[in-house]
Design an enzyme around this catalytic site. Structure first.
Site, mmCIF file in Angstrom:
data_model
loop_
_atom_site.group_PDB
_atom_site.id
_atom_site.type_symbol
_atom_site.label_atom_id
_atom_site.label_comp_id
_atom_site.label_asym_id
_atom_site.label_seq_id
_atom_site.Cartn_x
_atom_site.Cartn_y
_atom_site.Cartn_z
ATOM 1 N N ARG A 118 0.811 -1.228 0.000
ATOM 2 C CA ARG A 118 0.000 0.000 0.000
ATOM 3 C C ARG A 118 0.841 1.272 0.000
ATOM 4 N NH1 ARG A 118 -2.917 -3.186 3.832
ATOM 5 N NH2 ARG A 118 -4.583 -4.295 2.771
ATOM 6 N N LYS A 140 1.572 10.942 -12.098
ATOM 7 C CA LYS A 140 0.662 10.011 -12.770
ATOM 8 C C LYS A 140 1.399 8.706 -13.032
ATOM 9 C CE LYS A 140 -2.689 12.903 -15.140
ATOM 10 N NZ LYS A 140 -3.337 13.155 -16.434
ATOM 11 N N GLU A 182 6.156 16.516 -26.433
ATOM 12 C CA GLU A 182 5.684 17.024 -25.133
ATOM 13 C C GLU A 182 6.288 18.401 -24.835
ATOM 14 O OE1 GLU A 182 3.317 15.671 -23.334
ATOM 15 O OE2 GLU A 182 3.240 13.576 -23.937
ATOM 16 N N LYS A 224 5.199 22.381 -16.198
ATOM 17 C CA LYS A 224 4.444 21.247 -15.678
ATOM 18 C C LYS A 224 4.320 21.318 -14.159
ATOM 19 C CE LYS A 224 3.325 16.510 -15.866
ATOM 20 N NZ LYS A 224 3.353 15.231 -16.553
ATOM 21 N N GLU A 234 -5.966 16.597 -11.051
ATOM 22 C CA GLU A 234 -6.649 16.868 -12.309
ATOM 23 C C GLU A 234 -8.142 17.076 -12.141
ATOM 24 O OE1 GLU A 234 -5.023 14.764 -15.665
ATOM 25 O OE2 GLU A 234 -6.939 14.881 -16.697
ATOM 26 N N ARG A 238 -5.197 21.061 -14.714
ATOM 27 C CA ARG A 238 -4.213 20.054 -15.094
ATOM 28 C C ARG A 238 -4.599 19.332 -16.383
ATOM 29 N NH1 ARG A 238 -0.837 15.567 -11.565
ATOM 30 N NH2 ARG A 238 0.084 14.615 -13.404
ATOM 31 N N ASN A 242 -3.247 17.525 -21.183
ATOM 32 C CA ASN A 242 -3.658 16.453 -22.083
ATOM 33 C C ASN A 242 -3.874 16.940 -23.509
ATOM 34 O OD1 ASN A 242 -3.724 14.372 -20.106
ATOM 35 N ND2 ASN A 242 -5.578 15.304 -19.283
ATOM 36 N N HIS A 245 -3.714 14.609 -26.360
ATOM 37 C CA HIS A 245 -3.638 13.259 -25.792
ATOM 38 C C HIS A 245 -4.897 12.420 -25.998
ATOM 39 C CE1 HIS A 245 0.095 14.650 -24.131
ATOM 40 N NE2 HIS A 245 0.312 13.505 -23.499
ATOM 41 N N HIS A 249 -4.119 9.079 -27.565
ATOM 42 C CA HIS A 249 -4.394 7.785 -26.930
ATOM 43 C C HIS A 249 -5.212 6.896 -27.865
ATOM 44 C CE1 HIS A 249 -3.819 9.397 -22.552
ATOM 45 N NE2 HIS A 249 -2.681 9.250 -23.205
ATOM 46 N N HIS A 262 4.392 7.033 -27.930
ATOM 47 C CA HIS A 262 3.432 7.954 -27.308
ATOM 48 C C HIS A 262 3.590 9.376 -27.868
ATOM 49 C CE1 HIS A 262 0.973 9.931 -24.328
ATOM 50 N NE2 HIS A 262 1.997 10.666 -23.927
#
Lengths: 355, 355
Positions: A118, A140, A182, A224, A234, A238, A242, A245, A249, A262
């Site tokens: 955890r 992330k 990016e 960033k 987010e 934030r 994306n 993205h 994606h 990517h």
């Protein structure tokens, strides 16, 4: 060495940027939780940098797990190999996981650190431009599912990011370009002056001139870090990160993970988002042409694969994480340097863009 | 209906306890994040209670995933079926996951809610005594690894716990006893008066007298909520809740998940911890005998399986989450009603206890 701070209260952490940092024992020491370390890396990076990192970790027990290289391996099954390694070595709750590699390694190692017992300590040592400017900053983490990218994961902050710019010397040109996608994104969404600088410096960046790369990485991390500090999970701005993205994606999932990098998918995705912004009357034809030109100049594709139908694109976008109450939210440009999140794009405009 | 609050700042949530709550639409409504719900349940519970829960969820789209029943299915592979269901139904970030079942379902559904799109809303509807008094309260979620129990997981708080005591009517006797192990634990570690009450009421509890069960559940949740509120991430006193669990997890892993119920392993584990406490001179022979007697009276085993050697036991305990810097920390009793965490047990005493 330049050091930035990501400001997240008790979860704040430093990003160190500079040449040769990989071997600096003093950068790791304050962030090791106990006497056990697991390095997570891949088959490509291990022969290049694993020995240097190991020798910088003195006075602790170090084990490593070497994963296959590529986005197609960012799966729950491969992720489980990290737990096999942690448990076989009997690592306890005060161990530290170090990610040595690109975005895929960082995402998987960070997600494993978030979930092992955890949550255990985590350090990012990004070795690609993409990871240095993007995936290693912001917390992330996660893995892909066959039905959607990054669908399984956690927000989990590293204790430190150590970005050694010297590791970029061995980066394949295709990956360098993917990283620049990016970098350009920060210019498009937030900083027109940085975009001007990038456009002028692209030849120097593609030639890997150290000073140019160092500035690009630093400014990208600054933007960033600023956005993440304001909105860690987010719920608001934030989402601007994306940009490109949601389209990207869909390209990655639709072509099969690992075929498009990517950053390549994000490159084509940013062009699509800019085209849609132009159809809405926000971007001028000139600005749109400039987006396309600068992305092409970075060595990136400016269109999605021709065999990905508009139908399939829409289907893939429908499972994107930015869908809320059945409504697709997109990041678009109001002008170069200013992005907004909008849920009010007429479906026919989106469709026309994809056709 | 009785309502307790678990006090965790912005992550505070109510625990509703009472008969017939499963059908109360008004209890769910305030905690649904959006218009999509996924119910996670198992083959045993679905025929009994799924229809009732579905009919209490009005005005939202409801899907379900029905997993196999048993601790041996608390794996990454079965966990992934929840993501298959979420993604096939195109559930977005504002969906809600509801766990309907015992501890295994709650742990897996909660961990999936923690990780789906990096976190979606989660509601616990525990249908076993064990889940009502323990696993549904406190935010521990996760799955097992072949090398260790609950080694992969997250702290993730539900938005609400709805404990319908009427669902205990269909619980197999063996599972009722397993739940009583955790109830007795609260008496042993924290509340000698509650232990007295439990000892006197065991016949009523085993006969499922509603008033006795309701009081036992309520007091158990109170003790747990108090401890969790003081130490959400188990950096201190929360470890006391693991009384009997380090031994118990070794029994569960050593015998193969699903052969011993978790509560049964904890029952035998608490006897071992009490024996070790007596060897240290903390518990009197009389108190130790009482621990053994009350655990047996609850219908639980008071000794580990005879084929689990001391050697193997120590090996299994060495990967426990409470190991820090190579040192095993155990929860022992100073007296009935008072537990402590100690890292200073002489290995020969531990060994003698296991022999």
């Amino acid at each position: 060495m330049h050091t930035l701070k990501v400001d997240l209260g008790s979860r704040s952490y430093p990003i160190h940027i500079g040449s040769g940092l990989l071997a600096e024992a003093a950068l790791y020491r304050p962030h090791l939780a106990g006497a056990q370390v697991l390095i997570v890396t891949n088959e490509t990076v291990a022969p290049l940098y694993l020995a240097t990192l190991r020798s910088a970790l003195t006075g602790v027990t170090v084990r490593e797990v070497i994963l296959p290289d590529g986005e197609q391996y960012k799966t729950l099954e491969v992720w489980n190999q990290i737990f096999d390694a942690l448990l076989t070595a009997r690592m306890s709750r005060d161990c530290t996981v170090i990610a040595l590699g690109g975005g895929v390694i960082g995402d998987m190692a960070g997600f494993a650190a978030a979930c092992y017992q955890r949550g255990v300590a985590f350090i990012q040592v990004p070795t690609t431009l993409l990871a240095q400017v993007d995936s290693s900053v912001g917390g992330k983490t996660g893995v892909n599912h066959p039905l959607g990218k990054n669908m399984i994961g956690a927000f989990y902050q590293p204790r430190a990011v150590i970005a050694d710019t010297a590791t970029l010397a061995t980066l394949p040109q295709r990956e360098l370009s993917a990283g620049l996608a990016e970098v350009l994104k920060y210019g498009f969404i937030r900083d027109a002056a940085f975009l001007d600088w990038l456009e002028a410096q692209l030849p120097a960046l593609l030639a890997r001139e150290p000073a140019a790369l160092a500035h690009a990485i630093r400014r990208s991390c600054e933007v960033k870090a600023e956005i993440v500090a304001a909105d860690e999970h987010e719920s608001g701005q934030r989402a601007l990160l994306n940009f490109g993205h949601t389209f990207g994606h869909a390209i990655e999932t639709g072509t099969g993970y690992g075929n498009w990098l990517h950053g390549e998918a994000v490159g084509a995705g940013m062009v699509l988002a800019a085209e849609l912004s132009a159809r809405l009357g926000w971007l001028t034809a000139e600005a749109l042409a400039r987006v396309r030109r600068v992305i092409a100049a970075a060595g990136l594709p400016v269109a999605p694969p021709s065999d990905l139908s508009a139908e399939r694109f829409l289907e893939l976008m429908a499972v994107d994480k930015k869908v809320l109450n059945g409504q697709l939210r997109l990041v678009l440009l109001q002008q170069l340097g200013t992005a907004v999140v909008t849920g009010e794009v007429a479906p026919e405009l989106l469709r026309a863009t994809l056709d």
